[in-house]
Design a protein around this motif. Structure first.
Motif, PDB file in Angstrom:
ATOM      1  N   UNK A  14       0.794  -1.216   0.000  1.00 51.53           N
ATOM      2  CA  UNK A  14       0.000   0.000   0.000  1.00 51.53           C
ATOM      3  C   UNK A  14       0.826   1.265   0.000  1.00 51.53           C
ATOM      4  N   UNK A  15       0.123   2.362  -0.254  1.00 55.04           N
ATOM      5  CA  UNK A  15       0.694   3.707  -0.245  1.00 55.04           C
ATOM      6  C   UNK A  15      -0.036   4.520   0.819  1.00 55.04           C
ATOM      7  N   UNK A  16       0.741   5.190   1.643  1.00 52.88           N
ATOM      8  CA  UNK A  16       0.188   6.180   2.555  1.00 52.88           C
ATOM      9  C   UNK A  16       0.694   7.540   2.105  1.00 52.88           C
ATOM     10  N   UNK A  17      -0.174   8.542   2.095  1.00 50.27           N
ATOM     11  CA  UNK A  17       0.262   9.906   1.816  1.00 50.27           C
ATOM     12  C   UNK A  17       0.283  10.663   3.137  1.00 50.27           C
ATOM     13  N   UNK A  45       5.024   2.585  10.229  1.00 54.66           N
ATOM     14  CA  UNK A  45       4.801   3.667   9.265  1.00 54.66           C
ATOM     15  C   UNK A  45       5.063   5.032   9.872  1.00 54.66           C
ATOM     16  N   UNK A  46       4.492   5.287  11.036  1.00 58.67           N
ATOM     17  CA  UNK A  46       4.675   6.569  11.693  1.00 58.67           C
ATOM     18  C   UNK A  46       6.112   6.804  12.142  1.00 58.67           C
ATOM     19  N   UNK A  47       6.801   5.723  12.528  1.00 57.77           N
ATOM     20  CA  UNK A  47       8.203   5.831  12.927  1.00 57.77           C
ATOM     21  C   UNK A  47       9.071   6.220  11.742  1.00 57.77           C
ATOM     22  N   UNK A  71      -2.996 -10.708  11.863  1.00 58.64           N
ATOM     23  CA  UNK A  71      -2.270 -11.641  12.726  1.00 58.64           C
ATOM     24  C   UNK A  71      -1.255 -12.449  11.931  1.00 58.64           C
ATOM     25  N   UNK A  72      -1.366 -12.456  10.610  1.00 60.11           N
ATOM     26  CA  UNK A  72      -0.431 -13.187   9.757  1.00 60.11           C
ATOM     27  C   UNK A  72       0.845 -12.409   9.478  1.00 60.11           C
ATOM     28  N   UNK A  73       0.825 -11.091   9.653  1.00 64.16           N
ATOM     29  CA  UNK A  73       1.994 -10.271   9.337  1.00 64.16           C
ATOM     30  C   UNK A  73       3.119 -10.563  10.308  1.00 64.16           C
ATOM     31  N   UNK A  74       4.295 -10.843   9.754  1.00 63.47           N
ATOM     32  CA  UNK A  74       5.475 -11.110  10.571  1.00 63.47           C
ATOM     33  C   UNK A  74       6.610 -10.143  10.273  1.00 63.47           C
ATOM     34  N   UNK A  75       6.642  -9.554   9.073  1.00 61.43           N
ATOM     35  CA  UNK A  75       7.698  -8.593   8.740  1.00 61.43           C
ATOM     36  C   UNK A  75       7.092  -7.450   7.945  1.00 61.43           C
ATOM     37  N   UNK A  76       7.839  -6.337   7.914  1.00 64.10           N
ATOM     38  CA  UNK A  76       7.314  -5.145   7.240  1.00 64.10           C
ATOM     39  C   UNK A  76       8.473  -4.310   6.716  1.00 64.10           C
ATOM     40  N   UNK A  77       8.223  -3.657   5.589  1.00 60.38           N
ATOM     41  CA  UNK A  77       9.183  -2.689   5.054  1.00 60.38           C
ATOM     42  C   UNK A  77       8.409  -1.431   4.679  1.00 60.38           C
ATOM     43  N   UNK A  78       8.967  -0.297   5.056  1.00 57.15           N
ATOM     44  CA  UNK A  78       8.381   1.004   4.733  1.00 57.15           C
ATOM     45  C   UNK A  78       9.471   1.845   4.077  1.00 57.15           C
ATOM     46  N   UNK A  79       9.179   2.352   2.884  1.00 57.39           N
ATOM     47  CA  UNK A  79      10.118   3.199   2.151  1.00 57.39           C
ATOM     48  C   UNK A  79       9.450   4.541   1.902  1.00 57.39           C
ATOM     49  N   UNK A  91       5.678   3.907   0.868  1.00 57.01           N
ATOM     50  CA  UNK A  91       5.251   2.591   0.411  1.00 57.01           C
ATOM     51  C   UNK A  91       5.363   1.667   1.614  1.00 57.01           C
ATOM     52  N   UNK A  92       4.307   0.923   1.891  1.00 57.39           N
ATOM     53  CA  UNK A  92       4.268   0.016   3.040  1.00 57.39           C
ATOM     54  C   UNK A  92       3.972  -1.392   2.529  1.00 57.39           C
ATOM     55  N   UNK A  93       4.845  -2.335   2.856  1.00 52.15           N
ATOM     56  CA  UNK A  93       4.669  -3.726   2.434  1.00 52.15           C
ATOM     57  C   UNK A  93       4.726  -4.620   3.663  1.00 52.15           C
TER      58      UNK A  93
END
Length: 120
Positions: A14-17, A45-47, A71-79, A91-93
Motif C-alpha cells: 500500500x501507499x500512505x500519503x 509507518x509513523x516511525x 495476525x499473519x503479518x510477521x515482517x514489514x518494510x516502509x520506504x 510505500x508500506x509492504x
C-alpha cells in the motif's frame, strides 16, 4: 501496488500519503485494514516519518509500538516517498514470514518511490 503484490513475500502492498502529522491510506492491495490514518511516530509507518528513514523490520512481533493489521503479518518494510527533503508519503509492504525483506527490497522500493514522486 498490484504489481508489487505479485512478488513472492509481498502479502499486503500500500501507499500512505502524508497529510500534516497523519499518514492517510491511499491505494493498496490486500486485506482491508483498520489503520487508514496513522499518526506520525506511531507504528512502523509513523516511525519512518518521525525518524525520516526507511524501516526494514525482520519480525514485527519484537516491536512494542507495532500496529497489527493482520495476525499473519510477521515482517514489514516502509520506504519513504520524498520530494527533495519533504516527505510526501510512503510505500508500506507486509510479509507473512519473518525476514521477508532485505536491502534488495529496499532498493527496489526506493526506485518505485522515485517514480511515484515524479508523478505525485
Amino acid at each position: 501496488m498490484e504489481l508489487l503484490d505479485q512478488l513472492p513475500t509481498y502479502n499486503w502492498s500500500g501507499i500512505y500519503r502524508l497529510e500534516g502529522d497523519t499518514l492517510v491510506l491511499d491505494e493498496y492491495v490486500g486485506a482491508a485494514t483498520d489503520h487508514t490514518r496513522i499518526p506520525v511516530g506511531r507504528g512502523v509507518c509513523g516511525t519512518a516519518v518521525a525518524e525520516n528513514r526507511n524501516q526494514v523490520i525482520e519480525d514485527v512481533r519484537e516491536l512494542s509500538n507495532y500496529l497489527a493489521c493482520s495476525t499473519q503479518t510477521r515482517s514489514e518494510i516502509v520506504v519513504l516517498i520524498k520530494g527533495g527533503d519533504e516527505i510526501l508519503g510512503q510505500i508500506d509492504i507486509d510479509g507473512h514470514t519473518v525476514g521477508a525483506f532485505d536491502a534488495s527490497d529496499e532498493s527496489l522500493l526506493e526506485r518505485v518511490a522515485e517514480i511515484l514522486e515524479a508523478r505525485w
